[in-house]
Write an enzyme that holds these catalytic residues in place. Structure first.
Site, PDB file in Angstrom:
ATOM      1  N   LEU A   1       0.844  -1.192   0.000  1.00  0.00           N
ATOM      2  CA  LEU A   1       0.000   0.000   0.000  1.00  0.00           C
ATOM      3  C   LEU A   1       0.876   1.238   0.000  1.00  0.00           C
ATOM      4  CD1 LEU A   1      -2.619  -1.183   2.640  1.00  0.00           C
ATOM      5  CD2 LEU A   1      -2.908  -1.128   0.171  1.00  0.00           C
TER       6      LEU A   1
ATOM      7  N   ASP B   1      -8.683   6.691   9.651  1.00  0.00           N
ATOM      8  CA  ASP B   1      -8.008   6.797   8.349  1.00  0.00           C
ATOM      9  C   ASP B   1      -7.486   5.415   7.965  1.00  0.00           C
ATOM     10  OD1 ASP B   1      -8.394   9.596   8.211  1.00  0.00           O
ATOM     11  OD2 ASP B   1      -6.701   9.882   9.575  1.00  0.00           O
ATOM     12  N   LEU B   2      -8.082   4.813   6.962  1.00  0.00           N
ATOM     13  CA  LEU B   2      -7.814   3.426   6.596  1.00  0.00           C
ATOM     14  C   LEU B   2      -6.325   3.181   6.332  1.00  0.00           C
ATOM     15  CD1 LEU B   2      -9.006   0.629   5.952  1.00  0.00           C
ATOM     16  CD2 LEU B   2      -9.299   1.415   3.593  1.00  0.00           C
ATOM     17  N   ASP B   3      -5.763   2.212   7.064  1.00  0.00           N
ATOM     18  CA  ASP B   3      -4.378   1.776   6.904  1.00  0.00           C
ATOM     19  C   ASP B   3      -3.368   2.907   7.053  1.00  0.00           C
ATOM     20  OD1 ASP B   3      -5.080  -0.894   6.484  1.00  0.00           O
ATOM     21  OD2 ASP B   3      -5.379  -0.580   4.336  1.00  0.00           O
ATOM     22  N   GLU B   4      -3.713   3.927   7.817  1.00  0.00           N
ATOM     23  CA  GLU B   4      -2.798   5.044   8.031  1.00  0.00           C
ATOM     24  C   GLU B   4      -2.526   5.277   9.511  1.00  0.00           C
ATOM     25  OE1 GLU B   4      -3.837   8.600   5.960  1.00  0.00           O
ATOM     26  OE2 GLU B   4      -4.157   7.600   4.052  1.00  0.00           O
TER      27      GLU B   4
END
Length: 255
Positions: free
Chosen positions: A166, A196-199
């Protein structure tokens, strides 16, 4: 002034410490020690968190069809490497029930779709509360948790694992796309889950080299090995309270 009060754009230097001490032979009671620490931190405008190391975490593992991380967590726990209680396993598939039975861990299945997602999450949260779970591990759970779930089960208590492609290779079959592009490194990332998705703040990462001799299956196999070890390292650091989160960054102290 506490660091959190300073604007992000301001250049400044901070000192972050983790002090581990043996309190079995303290000459004073815990209340005295806590009062002294509070007074010192107030005097110098410092933030602090004090733990006496007595709390044994209760965790829940969320998993979908890929069970390699689930196996690793259960095996490491049985070997005594993870100091916690694995209270339950939650899945949206029946596939891993036999794994849970081997380790005698309660296994709950909640099929999820767009129509029932929020209702299912309420049931899951109720189950977590009833079992006094304080850490959730997303061991390749292929559902995105809603904002309501994340707001109810606060940040820095949910740990996620995924490949490190990602944001270059999003969506399905990332290893196939990586193989097509001829990547030379693959990796895995464990982080706290946030809105915050995948952050979220990164807890642990690792990589391994790949070559043109590796096919897609080789990439997947190597990637899963990384995911297992990275997730265990991240969970272990959290359980041992070796993590300090500053803004969106994890400071992880060595063992």
């Amino acid at each position: 002034m506490p660091v959190e009060s300073l604007p992000p754009s301001l250049n400044y230097c901070i000192n972050i410490h983790r002090i581990l001490f043996d309190h079995t032979h303290l000459g004073h009671g815990r209340d005295f020690v806590e009062d002294e620490i509070i007074g010192m931190c107030q005097q110098f405008g410092m933030n602090y968190r004090l733990s006496w190391g007595k709390k044994r975490h209760k965790i829940a593992i969320f998993v979908s069809k890929y069970d390699h991380c689930l196996w690793e967590l259960l095996l490491r726990h049985r070997a005594g490497e993870l100091d916690c209680d694995i209270s339950l396993i939650i899945s949206n598939h029946e596939k891993s029930r036999q794994v849970a039975d081997i380790f005698d861990v309660p296994y709950y299945v909640f099929p999820v779709n767009k129509e029932n997602k929020l209702a299912v999450e309420k049931q899951q949260l109720k189950l977590l509360q009833e079992n006094e779970v304080d850490v959730v591990i997303l061991a390749r759970y292929m559902q995105v948790l809603s904002e309501d779930f994340l707001n109810t089960f606060s940040s820095h208590r949910i740990i996620n694992i995924h490949h490190s492609f990602l944001p270059a290779f999003t969506g399905g079959k990332p290893y196939h796309r990586a193989h097509e592009r001829g990547v030379k490194l693959i990796g895995a990332t464990a982080h706290y889950t946030t809105i915050d998705l995948d952050e979220g703040p990164i807890l642990e990462q690792d990589i391994t080299r790949v070559t043109h001799r590796d096919d897609v299956d080789d990439l997947i196999r190597k990637g899963r090995t990384l995911e297992k070890t990275v997730l265990v390292s991240a969970v272990k650091a959290h359980l041992e309270e070796r993590v300090i989160v500053h803004r969106n960054k994890c400071i992880v102290f060595p063992e």
